[in-house]
Write an enzyme that holds these catalytic residues in place. Sequence first.
Site, PDB file in Angstrom:
ATOM      1  CE  LYS A   1      -7.165   5.373   2.719  1.00  0.00           C
ATOM      2  NZ  LYS A   1      -7.745   5.851   3.877  1.00  0.00           N
TER       3      LYS A   1
ATOM      4  CG  ASP B   1      -1.004  -0.957   2.161  1.00  0.00           C
ATOM      5  OD1 ASP B   1      -2.014  -1.621   2.224  1.00  0.00           O
ATOM      6  OD2 ASP B   1      -0.010  -1.124   2.899  1.00  0.00           O
TER       7      ASP B   1
ATOM      8  CG  MET C   1      -4.561   6.191  10.803  1.00  0.00           C
ATOM      9  SD  MET C   1      -5.493   4.683  10.537  1.00  0.00           S
ATOM     10  CE  MET C   1      -5.166   3.791  12.037  1.00  0.00           C
TER      11      MET C   1
END
Length: 509
Positions: free
Chosen positions: A59, A37, A174
């Site tokens: 993403k 990722d 996050m």
Amino acid sequence: MQNKGIVYLVGAGPGASDLVTVRGRSLIEMCDVLVYDYLVYDELLTWTRPGCEMIYVGKRSGFHSKPQKEIEALLIGHAREGKTVVRLKGGDPFIFGRGGEEAEALQKAGLPFEIVPGVTASLGTAAFMGFPLTHREVSSSVVMVTGHEDPAKPETVIDWGKYAGTGATLCIYMGMTNLKRISRELIGAGMAGDTPVAVVRWATLPRQESCFGTLATIAHHVAQRGIKPPAMIIIGPVVKDFPVYSWYENKPLFGKRVVVTRTRRQAGDLARRLTGLGADVMELPLIRVRRAVDEEVKGEVFSGLGSYDWIVFTSQNGVRYFFDSFREEYQDLRSLGIVRFAAVGPSTAREVEKFHLAVDLVPEKHTGSDLAKALIETGGLDNAKILVVKGNLGGEALIKRLEDQWAMVDRFEVYKTEPTDLSRHPVAGRFREMGAHAITFTSSSTVNSFARQAEFLQLKPGAVTPKSFSIGPVTSQAMADLKMPLTREAGKSTLDGLIEVLVEELRKS
Ligand code: SAH
């Protein structure tokens, strides 16, 4: 036959490519399929072997990552086909990485898997900021917590009150989009407004950015500086009381992108030294050398090995790959028989000497035709049997001259030199996107291959145009011939000399 498929869930570490474990690296180097990722630094991707299938599942601006179920199905599918799959995840696979879910899915599918831990982002951040996460005097525990429990749930369900009074150092992953709310809730639950906070983006990488404040002010500072995710939020007195001076951000080339252009094997030394100075080194391997031996030719060469009068080496790579093949056939150097060795130049000769073998002939000038000339001058090439060990390029002039003298020449091609495919190379992609502050040339052959691949290295609008540096006059001349701009030539034609002018020049900007 039993299916040999297996999945390794591998922690890629917080960013810097040399913070991955030795085990992680060797798995990346040998796997058939690599599933990765966004957070993984592109350097790691260049370690894969040719032919490894690389699947991006993260993403990218504006797009969502592949749904978790699809990723799991992908891992299972490839492992069932008998492949060795590496699922590479930023940091540690079992810290907010959904590694647990993937392991569970593999378990359910009855497939073998192994876990390789990684340095999680909070540990990487603390190390590269120079403050400890625990300290005997002010903090005896650490909490790793997510500020965004599930991307599918807009509201976090974390009870921040629980953490306010523990005295632990808080490491929030996050948490950037909720930073304002998190700090408000912590203060609301009784944590002092002046508790120190650090926010660090891209920790451990040369693009690391850091911002300090207190619980009361941090959201404001972060907004003002425009610091975006991914970043680590660290809260607690350790941040302020023990800020060991930031050894990383104070390096002379910190934050500067420097392109190094050599083959992979050779780039190491320069790249290592620039990285040590804090530079963001972008290795553009313009050419690639790989072992390539035709098994049939190898069989013929080795069955008649004792009959050669000369074995001639035209490059270091030739020596290396020749002896690799030799060792696959024989255990004992005496199997070489009574043969003489010739080498094109001193570095090639040194490579032979590493095997405790003396080199009988090195020409004064180091070209193929000088080597042929020197061999001819030894006399008696008529009917001599000569083995020329070479790559796929060059060597023909040498061979022709020997054959003209009635020597019986066998060619043994042991490696190939190929241009790397920069159109798909991740580092080239980053160069096109962002440009660089400097580009270094250490030989005229890299200047030429750079020019040849120029179409894959066109900068996009807005990318930084690099200053260019040459190691010495021959390289500078090659650049001038191609009308390439040159910012500075090294004072001394050595790596030290090159690095010296580079630091001087980049410090100006
Ligand atoms: N498994 C990872 C964490 C994945 S969650 C690990 O163990 O580190 C992703 C979050 O990790 C990001 O939102 C950010 O908060 C943090 N993170 C990952 N890499 C980081 C880095 N280099 N610098 C700062 N924060 C990072």
